[in-house]
Design a protein around this motif. Structure first.
Motif, mmCIF file in Angstrom:
data_model
loop_
_atom_site.group_PDB
_atom_site.id
_atom_site.type_symbol
_atom_site.label_atom_id
_atom_site.label_comp_id
_atom_site.label_asym_id
_atom_site.label_seq_id
_atom_site.Cartn_x
_atom_site.Cartn_y
_atom_site.Cartn_z
ATOM 1 N N TYR A 1 16.046 39.313 26.772
ATOM 2 C CA TYR A 1 17.320 40.031 26.660
ATOM 3 C C TYR A 1 17.303 40.880 25.418
ATOM 4 N N GLY B 1 32.176 34.382 38.341
ATOM 5 C CA GLY B 1 31.389 33.726 37.291
ATOM 6 C C GLY B 1 32.323 32.859 36.466
ATOM 7 N N PRO B 2 31.874 32.395 35.295
ATOM 8 C CA PRO B 2 32.714 31.482 34.503
ATOM 9 C C PRO B 2 34.080 32.065 34.144
ATOM 10 N N THR B 3 34.151 33.353 33.847
ATOM 11 C CA THR B 3 35.453 33.935 33.486
ATOM 12 C C THR B 3 36.354 34.020 34.717
ATOM 13 N N GLY C 1 29.477 33.111 23.798
ATOM 14 C CA GLY C 1 29.507 34.130 24.853
ATOM 15 C C GLY C 1 30.493 33.805 25.964
ATOM 16 N N LEU D 1 33.400 44.326 45.626
ATOM 17 C CA LEU D 1 34.350 45.415 45.382
ATOM 18 C C LEU D 1 33.557 46.717 45.342
ATOM 19 N N CYS E 1 36.414 40.569 36.267
ATOM 20 C CA CYS E 1 35.516 39.639 35.550
ATOM 21 C C CYS E 1 34.131 39.847 36.130
ATOM 22 N N ASP E 2 33.749 41.123 36.266
ATOM 23 C CA ASP E 2 32.528 41.439 37.013
ATOM 24 C C ASP E 2 31.321 41.646 36.121
ATOM 25 N N ARG F 1 13.363 28.366 32.939
ATOM 26 C CA ARG F 1 13.678 29.791 32.933
ATOM 27 C C ARG F 1 13.092 30.422 31.678
ATOM 28 N N ASP G 1 33.448 37.421 44.980
ATOM 29 C CA ASP G 1 32.178 37.653 44.285
ATOM 30 C C ASP G 1 31.171 38.155 45.310
ATOM 31 N N ARG G 2 30.353 39.090 44.907
ATOM 32 C CA ARG G 2 29.384 39.617 45.874
ATOM 33 C C ARG G 2 28.275 38.608 46.141
ATOM 34 N N GLN G 3 28.044 37.681 45.217
ATOM 35 C CA GLN G 3 27.054 36.623 45.447
ATOM 36 C C GLN G 3 27.747 35.413 46.071
ATOM 37 N N ARG H 1 16.480 24.285 24.877
ATOM 38 C CA ARG H 1 16.363 25.744 24.908
ATOM 39 C C ARG H 1 15.728 26.264 23.624
ATOM 40 N N ASP I 1 32.443 39.112 30.108
ATOM 41 C CA ASP I 1 31.360 40.036 29.748
ATOM 42 C C ASP I 1 31.686 41.476 30.138
ATOM 43 N N GLY J 1 34.821 38.957 40.661
ATOM 44 C CA GLY J 1 33.774 38.204 39.952
ATOM 45 C C GLY J 1 34.177 36.752 39.844
ATOM 46 N N ARG K 1 22.611 29.924 31.716
ATOM 47 C CA ARG K 1 22.708 31.146 30.882
ATOM 48 C C ARG K 1 23.469 30.746 29.617
#
Ligand code: FAD
Length: 528
Positions: A276, A20-22, A308, A139, A171-172, A272, A41-43, A235, A296, A18, A51
């Motif tokens: 949630y 992302g930020p983490t 978060g 993964l 971190c996924d 956006r 990362d898969r993306q 926001r 997360d 992962g 977010r």
């Protein structure tokens, strides 16, 4: 895929799943420690919508320590005070940041725009020689033995591969496949409320139509949060009511209807709108063998004070220096158990506090809301009280700390401005980010031979801090602070010495030579 050896001949010392930020910060911290790392990362692309929106001074300090702050500062702005309005629209309290001089050297609470910040952080992580980044790589599964983990990967051209690592940091994200594969359950702290999160780019001419500060409208008919992001980013977080369909409420027509009190489609672009359920969940285990959960993947919390993302970055800030010691043979693997002990309790406490704030905001019963407003005003002596975001974040209270606990133990050690021959810098620039023994030069304890031996065993640096205005005292270990932040801290805690961990949390404080020597000897033993 380039291969290099980890501790037991593994392909990598650490694989971070992962980006992302983490995960991206984990990869940078590992790269900073020259640890052979693969980040996947898969993306391929950074998620292009904001977010998380808030970042605090602890995280900016970490980014600064990595040399990554400069790249993200253009997308960061101060987080103004949040005014909380009661059921009748009256001001009932403020949540603000601590005043200057700022304890860690940075604006204590900030807002940021996530996509460009994540892009800058990805570029930073990829620049480390010891870090390989494989985007578009997923993964699929993993097996672990006593001395390594085998990870099964597939790239977005459907090519599969298996690699080995000494350790894995998962971190996924919230639906972490790693957590699920390990069968680790969440502890549910019981919060489950549906909200709609709306991000807008507001035309400059229309900004004045919106509140001047951040706000919580604790209106029982429709609790709503308003956050001022950097530039023209604004926001709204809007509670959904019973019977409202979350998907339907994301439709632009519904969103503009909800925002009509403040703004119209002529004033802003809808960036956006996503619904949630705000949860409060903490993983029951944070480590299984050689696999760690972070971010997360390990916890989720309502966003009411914007912690978060910070929580996840704190996780890897806690874990990576410990992995570094273990991988370099400086500490036994038991040190890694303190990661879950420390972070789980911290996240649980902070999430409980965030949840309590959420219950205040989410009150839907008009009678209970009036009682709530009266109670909050009474707590402030009849006036709206100001609470700082920093006092809501608890200290560490368990793990690698000196016991019995003193109020300073487990808190973040301040970072004053330092006067140098060429100008001003922050303490970490001269003191570094390893283990530090920081002494108050006004009445510093003398270090006996056994205390000095413990410093050498730990690999701890000695720093004495004096006021920039005080005459005399010079030496290679003396630094001159400019704003009296540390002097006030030592006075407040009634101590003359602080033992500071690589993640800037205070291991222990002492007021005399014997106590200090004992604490150092204890730490040296616990670290081996
Ligand atoms: C859509 C969304 C909206 C959010 N809104 C808010 C908000 O309004 N306020 C707030 O404070 N927080 C919000 N959050 C939470 C905040 O963004 C997170 O706390 C933060 O992103 C956590 O970062 P992370 O790196 O732990 O997880 P993530 O950002 O979720 O990153 C996880 C990464 O892991 C990758 N991944 C997952 N599985 C695999 C696999 N098997 N193989 C390879 N890669 C994998 C994913 O592609 C992803 O890039 C939101 C999160 C999401 C997803």
């Amino acid at each position: 895929m380039a291969r290099s050896s980890g501790q037991h001949g593994s392909d990598y010392a650490v694989v971070v799943v992962g980006h992302g930020p983490t995960g991206v910060i984990a990869a940078s911290l590992l790269g900073h420690s020259h640890i052979r790392t693969l980040a996947i990362d898969r993306q391929r692309e950074v998620y292009d919508k904001p977010r998380a929106i808030a970042i605090d001074h602890e995280i900016l300090r970490l980014l600064d320590n990595l040399g990554a702050a400069e790249g993200v500062l253009p997308y960061i702005a101060p987080f103004p005070a949040s005014q909380h309005f009661g059921a009748k629209g009256q001001l009932i309290r403020r949540i603000d940041m601590v005043p200057e001089p700022y304890p860690l050297g940075y604006t204590p609470s900030m807002v940021f725009t996530q996509p460009p910040v994540e892009a800058a952080l990805r570029a930073h992580a990829a620049a480390y020689d010891s870090v390989d980044v494989e985007l578009g790589t997923e993964l699929l599964g993993f097996d672990q033995s006593l001395d390594h983990v085998t990870l099964h990967l597939r790239d977005d051209k459907q090519a599969t591969d298996s690699i080995t690592a000494d350790y894995v940091i998962a971190c996924d994200g919230a639906s972490s496949g790693t957590r699920q594969a390990l069968g680790i359950a969440f502890e549910d702290l019981v919060f489950d409320e549906p909200w709609l999160v709306v991000d807008l780019q507001v035309d400059s001419a229309a900004i004045a139509k919106l509140p001047e500060t951040a706000a919580q409208f604790c209106d029982p008919s429709r609790p709503t949060s308003f956050i001022i992001g950097p530039g023209n980013h604004r926001r709204f977080e809007i509670m959904l009511l019973p019977g409202e369909d979350p998907r339907e409420m994301e439709e632009p027509a519904q969103v503009w209807r909800l925002l009509a009190r403040w703004i119209t489609p002529d004033d802003a672009t809808l960036w956006r709108a996503a619904s949630y359920r705000f949860h409060a969940l903490v993983a029951k285990e944070w480590r299984r063998g050689r696999v760690f959960l972070a971010g997360d993947a390990a916890h989720q919390q309502p966003p009411f004070i914007g912690q978060g993302m910070c929580q996840g970055i704190r996780d890897v800030g806690n874990l990576v220096w410990k992995l570094d010691r273990v991988l370099k043979g400086q500490s036994g693997a038991e040190l890694l158990d303190t990661y879950g002990q420390e972070r789980m309790e911290h996240v649980r406490q902070l999430t409980t506090r965030i949840k309590a704030i959420g219950h205040v905001i989410c009150e839907r019963d008009p009678v209970a809301a009036d009682e709530r407003d009266a109670r909050i005003l009474k707590e402030g002596g009849g006036r709206p009280r100001t609470v700082t975001r920093q006092e809501i974040v608890p200290p560490l209270q368990t793990g690698l700390l000196a016991f019995p606990l003193h109020p300073a133990h487990g808190t973040l050690f301040p970072q004053p401005g330092i006067r140098t021959a060429t100008g001003r810098c922050l303490l970490d620039t001269v003191a570094g980010t390893g283990w530090r023994l920081v002494l108050d030069a006004r009445n510093a304890p003398d270090l006996a031979a056994d205390a000095r031996a413990s410093l050498a065993r730990i690999g701890m640096r000695l720093i004495r801090v004096r006021s920039a205005d005080a005459a005399g005292q010079a030496g290679s270990d003396i630094v001159a602070e400019e704003d009296g932040v540390l002097a006030a801290w030592f006075d407040h805690h009634g101590c003359r010495a602080a033992i500071v961990r690589p993640d800037h949390y205070v291991f222990g404080v002492a007021n005399d030579n014997d106590a200090l020597a004992r604490m150092l000897a204890e730490l040296a033993t616990r670290l081996e």
